[in-house]
Design an enzyme around this catalytic site. Structure first.
Site, PDB file in Angstrom:
ATOM      1  N   GLY A  20       3.369  -1.920   3.172  1.00  0.00           N
ATOM      2  CA  GLY A  20       4.465  -1.602   4.090  1.00  0.00           C
ATOM      3  C   GLY A  20       3.961  -1.031   5.413  1.00  0.00           C
ATOM      4  O   GLY A  20       3.013  -0.242   5.439  1.00  0.00           O
ATOM      5  N   GLY A  22      12.598  -1.142  -0.126  1.00  0.00           N
ATOM      6  CA  GLY A  22      11.434  -1.389   0.723  1.00  0.00           C
ATOM      7  C   GLY A  22      10.351  -2.116  -0.067  1.00  0.00           C
ATOM      8  O   GLY A  22       9.789  -3.125   0.383  1.00  0.00           O
ATOM      9  N   HIS A  23      10.066  -1.616  -1.283  1.00  0.00           N
ATOM     10  CA  HIS A  23       9.070  -2.301  -2.122  1.00  0.00           C
ATOM     11  C   HIS A  23       9.523  -3.736  -2.442  1.00  0.00           C
ATOM     12  O   HIS A  23       8.717  -4.664  -2.429  1.00  0.00           O
ATOM     13  CB  HIS A  23       8.915  -1.575  -3.467  1.00  0.00           C
ATOM     14  CG  HIS A  23       8.317  -0.203  -3.386  1.00  0.00           C
ATOM     15  ND1 HIS A  23       9.042   0.930  -3.659  1.00  0.00           N
ATOM     16  CD2 HIS A  23       7.065   0.212  -3.074  1.00  0.00           C
ATOM     17  CE1 HIS A  23       8.254   1.995  -3.537  1.00  0.00           C
ATOM     18  NE2 HIS A  23       7.054   1.589  -3.174  1.00  0.00           N
ATOM     19  N   ASP A  63       3.912   3.040   6.132  1.00  0.00           N
ATOM     20  CA  ASP A  63       2.690   3.853   6.060  1.00  0.00           C
ATOM     21  C   ASP A  63       1.665   3.205   6.983  1.00  0.00           C
ATOM     22  O   ASP A  63       0.701   2.578   6.540  1.00  0.00           O
ATOM     23  CB  ASP A  63       2.198   3.910   4.614  1.00  0.00           C
ATOM     24  CG  ASP A  63       3.261   4.509   3.707  1.00  0.00           C
ATOM     25  OD1 ASP A  63       3.661   5.659   3.956  1.00  0.00           O
ATOM     26  OD2 ASP A  63       3.711   3.825   2.777  1.00  0.00           O
ATOM     27  N   MET A  86       2.974   2.571  -6.109  1.00  0.00           N
ATOM     28  CA  MET A  86       2.859   3.676  -7.069  1.00  0.00           C
ATOM     29  C   MET A  86       4.152   3.776  -7.891  1.00  0.00           C
ATOM     30  O   MET A  86       4.420   4.803  -8.518  1.00  0.00           O
ATOM     31  CB  MET A  86       2.570   4.997  -6.342  1.00  0.00           C
ATOM     32  CG  MET A  86       1.207   4.962  -5.629  1.00  0.00           C
ATOM     33  SD  MET A  86       0.456   6.570  -5.362  1.00  0.00           S
ATOM     34  CE  MET A  86       1.670   7.369  -4.341  1.00  0.00           C
ATOM     35  N   GLY A  87       4.960   2.715  -7.877  1.00  0.00           N
ATOM     36  CA  GLY A  87       6.186   2.705  -8.670  1.00  0.00           C
ATOM     37  C   GLY A  87       7.306   3.472  -7.992  1.00  0.00           C
ATOM     38  O   GLY A  87       7.268   3.710  -6.783  1.00  0.00           O
ATOM     39  N   ALA A  88       8.346   3.846  -8.787  1.00  0.00           N
ATOM     40  CA  ALA A  88       9.576   4.443  -8.256  1.00  0.00           C
ATOM     41  C   ALA A  88      10.102   3.544  -7.135  1.00  0.00           C
ATOM     42  O   ALA A  88      10.321   3.966  -6.006  1.00  0.00           O
ATOM     43  CB  ALA A  88       9.346   5.871  -7.766  1.00  0.00           C
ATOM     44  N   LEU A  89      10.300   2.284  -7.497  1.00  0.00           N
ATOM     45  CA  LEU A  89      10.530   1.242  -6.497  1.00  0.00           C
ATOM     46  C   LEU A  89      11.909   1.359  -5.849  1.00  0.00           C
ATOM     47  O   LEU A  89      12.884   1.736  -6.482  1.00  0.00           O
ATOM     48  CB  LEU A  89      10.393  -0.135  -7.159  1.00  0.00           C
ATOM     49  CG  LEU A  89       9.047  -0.390  -7.856  1.00  0.00           C
ATOM     50  CD1 LEU A  89       9.046  -1.793  -8.471  1.00  0.00           C
ATOM     51  CD2 LEU A  89       7.873  -0.220  -6.887  1.00  0.00           C
ATOM     52  N   HIS A  90      11.938   1.002  -4.568  1.00  0.00           N
ATOM     53  CA  HIS A  90      13.207   0.940  -3.821  1.00  0.00           C
ATOM     54  C   HIS A  90      13.236  -0.382  -3.064  1.00  0.00           C
ATOM     55  O   HIS A  90      12.297  -1.196  -3.187  1.00  0.00           O
ATOM     56  CB  HIS A  90      13.347   2.145  -2.884  1.00  0.00           C
ATOM     57  CG  HIS A  90      12.125   2.388  -2.051  1.00  0.00           C
ATOM     58  ND1 HIS A  90      11.734   1.535  -1.041  1.00  0.00           N
ATOM     59  CD2 HIS A  90      11.188   3.366  -2.086  1.00  0.00           C
ATOM     60  CE1 HIS A  90      10.628   1.993  -0.490  1.00  0.00           C
ATOM     61  NE2 HIS A  90      10.261   3.103  -1.109  1.00  0.00           N
TER      62      HIS A  90
HETATM   63  O1  PAF Z   1       1.475   3.151  -0.483  1.00  0.00           O
HETATM   64  C1  PAF Z   1       1.286   3.362  -1.697  1.00  0.00           C
HETATM   65  O2  PAF Z   1       2.186   3.265  -2.528  1.00  0.00           O
HETATM   66  C2  PAF Z   1      -0.112   3.760  -2.163  1.00  0.00           C
HETATM   67  O3  PAF Z   1      -0.755   4.558  -1.222  1.00  0.00           O
HETATM   68  C3  PAF Z   1      -0.988   2.562  -2.555  1.00  0.00           C
HETATM   69  C4  PAF Z   1      -1.251   1.625  -1.381  1.00  0.00           C
HETATM   70  C5  PAF Z   1      -0.301   1.773  -3.658  1.00  0.00           C
HETATM   71  C6  PAF Z   1      -2.340   3.048  -3.077  1.00  0.00           C
HETATM   72  O4  PAF Z   1      -2.199   3.898  -4.156  1.00  0.00           O
END
Ligand code: PAF
Length: 267
Positions: A155, A44-45, A158, A38-42
């Site tokens: 990740g 972890g992403h 979650d 969902m963006g706002a990357l850190h």
């Molecule tokens: O974990 C997230 O960032 C969101 O729940 C996902 C998997 C991109 C779905 O919108």
């Protein structure tokens, strides 16, 4: 050092453009990984992007703040949106394509389907955010069907979401390998999360205690003394004593089905 121009990332906003590019890669014999965000990357992403590169020849990152997984009182409006910054970070990781659709592309007028996954979606976060997992399951199903990747990376932070996605992919026979990426933590143990930006300095000062207390209760459950229920009750008290206002849940669960356990006799 790469210049900004070197780091420009191809971005598409429609399913048709996404499919055209993926089809071209496939004709060239390339494998494709998808990393939904969902963006706002850190960091972890970014570790998920690196994992994707290890598994496939081409990496597609998605950025879509999915309205369907937010309840009306939640933070859909406030969720941080910073696509230009995110795109530069993704380019720096060697991501090949950014798919950032508009809400109207994902949910055109008349859209009426929800994917709901029984069992693993229930309890834990599902109790406190009942809208979240149907929203996640719906958007992830769409993203997988739109891109048709060989692998998709999510990740382990979650964890319930990861199990929901594994279940839906099995149940709906979606031909994709789901790969979980390890949680990336700040130096003091706090799991990296886009929503950490919401913490006040006072909240941030206690947030790292969560990881320490989770490790302690996990060790106690592993050792089997005291019994798991007692270890969990102690952990709950420790969280409140550390300064958390309330504890939604702290539980021992089967790693795959997420069924409750009263002792640790399996992963
Ligand atoms: O974990 C997230 O960032 C969101 O729940 C996902 C998997 C991109 C779905 O919108």
């Amino acid at each position: 050092m790469d210049s900004a121009a070197d780091l420009a990332l191809a971005t598409v906003r429609t399913v048709a453009d996404l499919r055209r590019i993926v089809a071209r890669w496939r004709q060239g014999g390339k494998t494709v990984a998808l990393v939904p965000t969902m963006g706002a990357l850190h960091e972890g992403h970014l570790s998920l992007m690196q994992l994707a590169r290890q598994h496939c020849d081409r990496v597609v990152a998605t950025i879509f703040v999915n309205p369907q997984q937010f309840a009306p009182h939640e933070d859909f409006g406030a969720y941080p949106r910073q696509e230009a910054r995110d795109a530069a970070l993704l380019a720096g990781e060697g991501v090949d394509l950014l798919y950032a659709p508009l809400v109207t592309e994902m949910y055109p007028e008349g859209f009426s389907t929800t994917v709901s996954v029984a069992g693993v979606s229930e309890g834990l976060c599902g109790t406190f955010r009942p809208q979240m997992f149907p929203g996640v399951a719906t958007v992830v199903t769409k993203l997988l069907l739109q891109a048709g990747p060989d692998a998709a990376i999510f990740g382990e932070k979650d964890y319930q979401q990861l199990q929901v996605i594994r279940r839906l992919v099995r149940d709906l026979d979606i031909p994709v390998r789901i790969i979980g990426g390890p949680t990336v933590r700040e130096a003091d143990g706090l799991a990296m999360s886009s929503r950490n930006a919401y913490l006040t300095p006072a909240e941030r000062a206690v947030a790292n205690r969560l990881y320490a207390i989770l490790c302690r209760v996990a060790d106690a459950a592993q050792a089997g003394t005291p019994p798991a229920a007692e270890a969990l009750a102690t952990a709950r008290e420790s969280l409140l004593a550390a300064g958390f206002r309330s504890v939604d849940y702290i539980e021992l669960r089967d790693a795959e089905t997420l069924a409750p356990l009263d002792r640790l006799d399996r992963p």
